[in-house]
Write a protein that holds these residues in place. Sequence first.
Motif, mmCIF file in Angstrom:
data_model
loop_
_atom_site.group_PDB
_atom_site.id
_atom_site.type_symbol
_atom_site.label_atom_id
_atom_site.label_comp_id
_atom_site.label_asym_id
_atom_site.label_seq_id
_atom_site.Cartn_x
_atom_site.Cartn_y
_atom_site.Cartn_z
ATOM 1 N N VAL A 69 0.857 -1.175 0.000
ATOM 2 C CA VAL A 69 0.000 0.000 0.000
ATOM 3 C C VAL A 69 0.899 1.234 0.000
ATOM 4 C CG1 VAL A 69 -1.979 -1.116 1.097
ATOM 5 C CG2 VAL A 69 -0.256 -0.009 2.526
ATOM 6 N N ARG A 70 0.333 2.346 -0.420
ATOM 7 C CA ARG A 70 1.095 3.592 -0.563
ATOM 8 C C ARG A 70 1.268 4.302 0.769
ATOM 9 N NH1 ARG A 70 0.690 9.058 -1.271
ATOM 10 N NH2 ARG A 70 -1.516 9.124 -0.822
ATOM 11 N N GLY A 71 2.488 4.747 1.027
ATOM 12 C CA GLY A 71 2.760 5.589 2.180
ATOM 13 C C GLY A 71 2.807 7.049 1.784
ATOM 14 N N ASN A 72 2.903 7.915 2.764
ATOM 15 C CA ASN A 72 2.939 9.349 2.482
ATOM 16 C C ASN A 72 4.218 9.775 1.766
ATOM 17 O OD1 ASN A 72 3.938 8.742 5.225
ATOM 18 N ND2 ASN A 72 4.419 10.909 5.305
ATOM 19 N N CYS A 73 5.256 8.959 1.777
ATOM 20 C CA CYS A 73 6.498 9.268 1.060
ATOM 21 C C CYS A 73 6.587 8.571 -0.293
ATOM 22 C CB CYS A 73 7.705 8.876 1.915
ATOM 23 S SG CYS A 73 7.900 9.848 3.422
ATOM 24 N N ASP A 74 5.588 7.781 -0.652
ATOM 25 C CA ASP A 74 5.587 7.058 -1.930
ATOM 26 C C ASP A 74 4.854 7.881 -2.989
ATOM 27 O OD1 ASP A 74 6.850 4.797 -0.759
ATOM 28 O OD2 ASP A 74 4.910 4.087 -0.038
ATOM 29 N N THR A 75 5.427 7.922 -4.206
ATOM 30 C CA THR A 75 4.850 8.742 -5.275
ATOM 31 C C THR A 75 4.758 7.961 -6.580
ATOM 32 O OG1 THR A 75 6.954 9.572 -6.123
ATOM 33 C CG2 THR A 75 5.971 10.784 -4.262
ATOM 34 N N GLU A 76 4.134 8.591 -7.579
ATOM 35 C CA GLU A 76 4.053 7.980 -8.897
ATOM 36 C C GLU A 76 5.435 7.764 -9.500
ATOM 37 O OE1 GLU A 76 1.768 10.998 -8.943
ATOM 38 O OE2 GLU A 76 -0.012 9.848 -8.452
ATOM 39 N N VAL A 77 6.388 8.626 -9.166
ATOM 40 C CA VAL A 77 7.758 8.448 -9.664
ATOM 41 C C VAL A 77 8.334 7.143 -9.124
ATOM 42 C CG1 VAL A 77 10.097 9.399 -9.583
ATOM 43 C CG2 VAL A 77 8.153 10.912 -9.957
ATOM 44 N N ASP A 78 8.054 6.829 -7.852
ATOM 45 C CA ASP A 78 8.508 5.556 -7.283
ATOM 46 C C ASP A 78 7.875 4.389 -8.031
ATOM 47 O OD1 ASP A 78 9.808 7.094 -5.347
ATOM 48 O OD2 ASP A 78 8.180 6.876 -3.899
ATOM 49 N N GLN A 79 6.598 4.512 -8.338
ATOM 50 C CA GLN A 79 5.898 3.434 -9.033
ATOM 51 C C GLN A 79 6.522 3.158 -10.401
ATOM 52 O OE1 GLN A 79 2.799 1.285 -8.073
ATOM 53 N NE2 GLN A 79 4.434 0.441 -9.328
ATOM 54 N N MET A 80 7.105 4.167 -11.015
ATOM 55 C CA MET A 80 7.709 3.996 -12.334
ATOM 56 C C MET A 80 8.918 3.058 -12.315
ATOM 57 S SD MET A 80 7.412 7.924 -13.687
ATOM 58 C CE MET A 80 8.238 7.639 -15.234
#
Length: 170
Positions: A69-80
Motif C-alpha cells: 500500500v502507498r505511504g505518504n512518502c511514496d509517489t508515482e515516480v517511485d511506481q515507475m
Amino acid sequence: MKLMFASDIHGAAECCEKMLKRFDEERAEKLFLLGDILYHGPRNDLPADYAPKKVIAMLNERKNQLLCVRGNCDTEVDQMVLDFPIMAEYALLYLDGRTVFLTHGHKFNTDTPPLLNDGDILLHGHTHVQTIDESRGYTYMNPGSVSLPKNGMPKSYMIYEDGVFSLREL
C-alpha cells in the motif's frame, strides 16, 4: 498460512536486505509492505544505509511475493521504477472471519479509522512504533519500522501464523 508485515523501509538497503532474509527464514507466503518504501521523507533522518536503487532491485526480484500500500512518502515516480503496484491507499485481507484493513496510517489511523466491525483489525505503519492494542472494539496493530524506529523501539516486523499476530525484532 504464514504472512509477514513490514513498514517504513525508507530506502535503507541494509535494512531491506535483513527484512528479506527474515522473510525467507520465516518461510512466509507473502510479504505485505505498508508504505514508505524508497524515500526517507523530510521529517526523518537519512538512514545510514540509504540506497533506494538497491532497495528497488531487491524488491523487484520479489515482486510476486509482495502486496503493498502507498505511504505518504511514496509517489508515482517511485511506481515507475517498481515492478509491483504500490499506489493503493489500502488493501483488505480476510483472515479467520475478520477483516484486516491494511494501510500506511497517514490517512486512516486510530484518529480517523475506516469503517470497521467489532473484532476487525486496523494494521498500519507510519508512526514507526510497534503496537498491538485491542482496547477499541477493533484491534489496532503496527509492525513498527524496519529502518527508522521511534520511541526507543527496535527495528521490527510482524508475523501472522495460526491465527496469531506477533511482533518480531529485525
